[in-house]
Design a protein around this motif. Sequence first.
Motif, PDB file in Angstrom:
ATOM      1  N   ILE A 270       3.889  11.488   9.315  1.00 39.42           N
ATOM      2  CA  ILE A 270       3.748  10.512  10.393  1.00 39.42           C
ATOM      3  C   ILE A 270       2.461   9.710  10.217  1.00 39.42           C
ATOM      4  N   SER A 271       2.502   8.480  10.691  1.00 41.53           N
ATOM      5  CA  SER A 271       1.287   7.667  10.607  1.00 41.53           C
ATOM      6  C   SER A 271       1.472   6.435  11.471  1.00 41.53           C
ATOM      7  N   HIS A 272       0.402   5.747  11.656  1.00 42.69           N
ATOM      8  CA  HIS A 272       0.482   4.423  12.244  1.00 42.69           C
ATOM      9  C   HIS A 272       1.076   3.523  11.154  1.00 42.69           C
ATOM     10  N   PRO A 273       1.895   2.522  11.538  1.00 42.97           N
ATOM     11  CA  PRO A 273       2.463   1.660  10.493  1.00 42.97           C
ATOM     12  C   PRO A 273       1.387   1.135   9.532  1.00 42.97           C
ATOM     13  N   ASP A 274       1.712   1.148   8.259  1.00 44.55           N
ATOM     14  CA  ASP A 274       0.854   0.599   7.206  1.00 44.55           C
ATOM     15  C   ASP A 274      -0.217   1.541   6.662  1.00 44.55           C
ATOM     16  N   ALA A 275      -0.296   2.746   7.209  1.00 49.04           N
ATOM     17  CA  ALA A 275      -1.318   3.665   6.704  1.00 49.04           C
ATOM     18  C   ALA A 275      -0.914   4.217   5.334  1.00 49.04           C
ATOM     19  N   GLY A 276       0.402   4.192   5.037  1.00 49.97           N
ATOM     20  CA  GLY A 276       0.820   4.641   3.707  1.00 49.97           C
ATOM     21  C   GLY A 276       1.876   5.738   3.706  1.00 49.97           C
ATOM     22  N   LYS A 277       2.565   5.900   4.819  1.00 49.25           N
ATOM     23  CA  LYS A 277       3.589   6.949   4.914  1.00 49.25           C
ATOM     24  C   LYS A 277       4.681   6.789   3.856  1.00 49.25           C
ATOM     25  N   THR A 278       5.192   5.572   3.719  1.00 49.17           N
ATOM     26  CA  THR A 278       6.274   5.337   2.772  1.00 49.17           C
ATOM     27  C   THR A 278       5.810   5.608   1.347  1.00 49.17           C
ATOM     28  N   THR A 279       4.619   5.116   1.043  1.00 44.12           N
ATOM     29  CA  THR A 279       4.077   5.305  -0.307  1.00 44.12           C
ATOM     30  C   THR A 279       3.881   6.788  -0.592  1.00 44.12           C
ATOM     31  N   LEU A 280       3.344   7.505   0.340  1.00 43.15           N
ATOM     32  CA  LEU A 280       3.124   8.935   0.128  1.00 43.15           C
ATOM     33  C   LEU A 280       4.459   9.674  -0.040  1.00 43.15           C
TER      34      LEU A 280
ATOM     35  N   ASN B 127      13.178   3.316   5.595  1.00 43.46           N
ATOM     36  CA  ASN B 127      13.723   2.653   6.763  1.00 43.46           C
ATOM     37  C   ASN B 127      12.596   2.000   7.544  1.00 43.46           C
ATOM     38  N   LYS B 128      11.550   1.732   6.833  1.00 46.66           N
ATOM     39  CA  LYS B 128      10.424   1.081   7.469  1.00 46.66           C
ATOM     40  C   LYS B 128      10.848  -0.320   7.923  1.00 46.66           C
ATOM     41  N   ILE B 129      10.584  -0.589   9.143  1.00 51.84           N
ATOM     42  CA  ILE B 129      10.933  -1.899   9.649  1.00 51.84           C
ATOM     43  C   ILE B 129       9.648  -2.687   9.779  1.00 51.84           C
TER      44      ILE B 129
ATOM     45  N   VAL C  26      -6.160  11.522   4.183  1.00 50.59           N
ATOM     46  CA  VAL C  26      -6.887  10.270   4.386  1.00 50.59           C
ATOM     47  C   VAL C  26      -6.611   9.403   3.156  1.00 50.59           C
ATOM     48  N   ASN C  27      -5.983   8.265   3.395  1.00 51.68           N
ATOM     49  CA  ASN C  27      -5.426   7.455   2.306  1.00 51.68           C
ATOM     50  C   ASN C  27      -6.263   6.204   2.016  1.00 51.68           C
ATOM     51  N   LYS C  28      -5.974   5.588   0.891  1.00 52.48           N
ATOM     52  CA  LYS C  28      -6.548   4.311   0.453  1.00 52.48           C
ATOM     53  C   LYS C  28      -8.031   4.411   0.102  1.00 52.48           C
ATOM     54  N   LEU C  29      -8.412   5.532  -0.527  1.00 48.20           N
ATOM     55  CA  LEU C  29      -9.799   5.714  -0.931  1.00 48.20           C
ATOM     56  C   LEU C  29     -10.225   4.705  -1.992  1.00 48.20           C
ATOM     57  N   ASP C  30      -9.255   4.053  -2.620  1.00 45.25           N
ATOM     58  CA  ASP C  30      -9.574   3.036  -3.627  1.00 45.25           C
ATOM     59  C   ASP C  30     -10.041   1.740  -2.957  1.00 45.25           C
ATOM     60  N   ARG C  31      -9.919   1.686  -1.651  1.00 46.00           N
ATOM     61  CA  ARG C  31     -10.382   0.508  -0.908  1.00 46.00           C
ATOM     62  C   ARG C  31     -11.643   0.851  -0.147  1.00 46.00           C
ATOM     63  N   GLU C  32     -12.382  -0.196   0.206  1.00 51.54           N
ATOM     64  CA  GLU C  32     -13.573   0.056   1.009  1.00 51.54           C
ATOM     65  C   GLU C  32     -13.142   0.651   2.338  1.00 51.54           C
TER      66      GLU C  32
ATOM     67  N   GLY D 139      -7.411  10.837  -0.725  1.00 48.81           N
ATOM     68  CA  GLY D 139      -6.774  10.347  -1.945  1.00 48.81           C
ATOM     69  C   GLY D 139      -6.274   8.931  -1.809  1.00 48.81           C
ATOM     70  N   SER D 140      -5.438   8.553  -2.749  1.00 49.83           N
ATOM     71  CA  SER D 140      -4.844   7.223  -2.715  1.00 49.83           C
ATOM     72  C   SER D 140      -3.373   7.362  -3.097  1.00 49.83           C
ATOM     73  N   ALA D 141      -2.519   7.216  -2.105  1.00 49.21           N
ATOM     74  CA  ALA D 141      -1.085   7.415  -2.354  1.00 49.21           C
ATOM     75  C   ALA D 141      -0.584   6.411  -3.376  1.00 49.21           C
ATOM     76  N   LEU D 142      -1.036   5.172  -3.239  1.00 47.98           N
ATOM     77  CA  LEU D 142      -0.560   4.120  -4.128  1.00 47.98           C
ATOM     78  C   LEU D 142      -0.877   4.443  -5.586  1.00 47.98           C
TER      79      LEU D 142
HETATM   80  P1  G4P Z   1       3.745   2.805   6.063  1.00 43.76           P
HETATM   81  O1  G4P Z   1       4.987   3.397   5.514  1.00 43.76           O
HETATM   82  O2  G4P Z   1       2.808   3.819   6.663  1.00 43.76           O
HETATM   83  O3  G4P Z   1       3.945   1.648   6.971  1.00 43.76           O
HETATM   84  O4  G4P Z   1       2.883   2.216   4.836  1.00 43.76           O
HETATM   85  P2  G4P Z   1       3.282   1.854   3.352  1.00 43.76           P
HETATM   86  O5  G4P Z   1       3.435   3.081   2.531  1.00 43.76           O
HETATM   87  O6  G4P Z   1       4.381   0.870   3.337  1.00 43.76           O
HETATM   88  O7  G4P Z   1       1.935   1.164   2.908  1.00 43.76           O
HETATM   89  C1  G4P Z   1       1.426   0.019   3.557  1.00 43.76           C
HETATM   90  C2  G4P Z   1       0.681  -0.834   2.563  1.00 43.76           C
HETATM   91  O8  G4P Z   1      -0.451  -0.107   2.082  1.00 43.76           O
HETATM   92  C3  G4P Z   1       1.519  -1.203   1.352  1.00 43.76           C
HETATM   93  O9  G4P Z   1       1.115  -2.492   0.940  1.00 43.76           O
HETATM   94  C4  G4P Z   1       1.072  -0.178   0.317  1.00 43.76           C
HETATM   95  O10 G4P Z   1       1.247  -0.616  -1.002  1.00 43.76           O
HETATM   96  C5  G4P Z   1      -0.394  -0.036   0.654  1.00 43.76           C
HETATM   97  N1  G4P Z   1      -0.966   1.257   0.233  1.00 43.76           N
HETATM   98  C6  G4P Z   1      -0.456   2.501   0.391  1.00 43.76           C
HETATM   99  N2  G4P Z   1      -1.271   3.426  -0.137  1.00 43.76           N
HETATM  100  C7  G4P Z   1      -2.322   2.760  -0.645  1.00 43.76           C
HETATM  101  C8  G4P Z   1      -3.509   3.179  -1.352  1.00 43.76           C
HETATM  102  O11 G4P Z   1      -3.743   4.343  -1.614  1.00 43.76           O
HETATM  103  N3  G4P Z   1      -4.353   2.180  -1.721  1.00 43.76           N
HETATM  104  C9  G4P Z   1      -4.136   0.866  -1.456  1.00 43.76           C
HETATM  105  N4  G4P Z   1      -5.033  -0.015  -1.877  1.00 43.76           N
HETATM  106  N5  G4P Z   1      -3.032   0.443  -0.814  1.00 43.76           N
HETATM  107  C10 G4P Z   1      -2.138   1.373  -0.414  1.00 43.76           C
HETATM  108  P3  G4P Z   1       1.908  -3.785   1.326  1.00 43.76           P
HETATM  109  O12 G4P Z   1       1.238  -4.891   0.615  1.00 43.76           O
HETATM  110  O13 G4P Z   1       2.038  -3.876   2.811  1.00 43.76           O
HETATM  111  O14 G4P Z   1       3.348  -3.496   0.833  1.00 43.76           O
HETATM  112  P4  G4P Z   1       3.942  -3.570  -0.617  1.00 43.76           P
HETATM  113  O15 G4P Z   1       4.348  -4.982  -0.726  1.00 43.76           O
HETATM  114  O16 G4P Z   1       2.860  -3.165  -1.565  1.00 43.76           O
HETATM  115  O17 G4P Z   1       5.063  -2.614  -0.560  1.00 43.76           O
END
Ligand code: G4P
Length: 526
Positions: free
Chosen positions: A17-27, A47-49, A139-145, A254-257
């Motif tokens: 679970i997460s707030h939209p855009d935190a990275g649930k789908t990617t993880l 099924n992310k809307i 805690v996601n997106k450590l590759d970003r500030e 970490g960084s799911a992406l």
């Molecule tokens: P959600 O299901 O929680 O809504 O999130 P989702 O995984 O779709 O991730 C939201 C956005 O954050 C996506 O970018 C995704 O690529 C990005 N993201 C996820 N994990 C990381 C990470 O570890 N590092 C960085 N830098 N970004 C991350 P987007 O541009 O909204 O979508 P897309 O076009 O890349 O799919």
Amino acid sequence: MATLTDEIKRRRTFAIISHPDAGKTTLTEKLLLFGGAIHVAGAVKSNKIKKTATSDWMEIEKQRGISVATSVMGFDYGDYKINILDTPGHQDFAEDTYRTLTAVDSVIIVVDVAKGVEMQTRKLMEVCRMRNTPVIIFVNKLDREGRDPFDILDELESELKIGVRPLSWPINIGAKFKGVYNIYEKTLDLFKPDKQKVQERVEITDVNDPRVDEAVGEVDAAKLREDLDLIEGVYPDFDVAQYLDGKLAPVFFGSALNTFGVKELLDCFVKIAPYPRPTRAEEREIKPEEEAFSGFVFKIHANMDPNHRSCIAFVKVCSGKFERNAPYKQVRTDKVMRFAAPTAFMAQRKNVVDEAFPGDIVGIPDTGNFKIGDTLTEGENLHFRGLPSFSPEMFKYIENTDPMKSKQLEKGIRQLMDEGVAQLFVNQFNGRKLIGTVGQLQFEVIQYRLLHEYGAQCRWEPLSLYKACWIESDDDAALEAFKKRKHQFMAVDREGRDVFLADSNYVLQMAQNDFPSIRFHFSSEF
Ligand code: G4P
């Protein structure tokens, strides 16, 4: 041959679970990648809307249509059988998410390092807390500030009201992010951005190993050691029992992406996360290892094919072994049913299954026989608890605009409410039907589906209300006095229970003050 207990112990059923855009789908996708369930990233059509789609209802339909396949994702990882239950990202479908949380044994929460704890995460955590669901935080997106990790930990603790214990620790974040030290396994992983592959691991036995300095440089190595000392000083040792009680959340970074820190999370998860736990029914507690099968419907997914109305009822197996074609009793209707084509969700495909075990989710094709919360057993009368409806926050009167189709409208409303799309109340003062939802989108969904699946037409009439709450009291006279005083604002739900429609927070507070013997409930289960 594996026994029932073996099958139970290897299962891990959870939701991310997460707030939209935190990275649930990617993880989710990366976990599937490790499980070998998919081979390339980008394969999960979640099924992310998208938030932007709120006005584009057809787009949402399409996305909901494909979401059946990704509603449950089962895969094997080592000796474990993992079931990930997907939850809709859009907050207008929050009620769906709440119900899904009743079918999981634990939860992984994803938090964006730059944004910290956001609104939706806070709400979902409340639901977890109600059920003492064990929680792991990523805690996601450590590759970003982002924010300082210690700040994030403080915020997690205070905002989510749960103890935290870091089990991994980042070396810098953003552009300077160098890797993660795994406190749990005492290993060091160096960060290299890569969307597909696992990172490079530095073999060390302890953080004072000079190879740490070689790998990340002396300055960062010294900072890491300092941080770890601080962690050891501030946070108590990780206690699995506390985690299992829902009191303490281990935290990973970490960084799911970049598929970074995900394997650590998964490896720790399978070790510490609970296998299927007992389920509470009104009558008694049901243990998974009981011989007799039992399960309940926590979700009904409509098939979007307008030509034939069919649904899939998602049944969570609570005890015993579910078998195809075996006679099971649907407790609400007292009917015996056999299911010839139950499906399991493995590696994103739906397959007909012959058997399923506690923790598994079985999809049963349905043509309107099931209602959310229905129980299936081998004969015992059991009613599972824990599928509450929450006080809706948006309300509209529903009006029939095609008098020739009132039967269809009635039926459509009934079935959509059975599916849990929204809640129906009848105002006792004027006899009008009102629909309560948690988001604007539901009204569109209902109108569209009534038309396309039932041929019925409706119109909405806005109604400004603050909240609907269920009321009860041991003092009958007080209850009657209240209902008389508020007669214009009294409704009943589908079970005939009294519901007070408060038109403002102020009115609600006044009512609570004036009638102290009445209990006001904000969820249907009390
Ligand atoms: P959600 O299901 O929680 O809504 O999130 P989702 O995984 O779709 O991730 C939201 C956005 O954050 C996506 O970018 C995704 O690529 C990005 N993201 C996820 N994990 C990381 C990470 O570890 N590092 C960085 N830098 N970004 C991350 P987007 O541009 O909204 O979508 P897309 O076009 O890349 O799919």
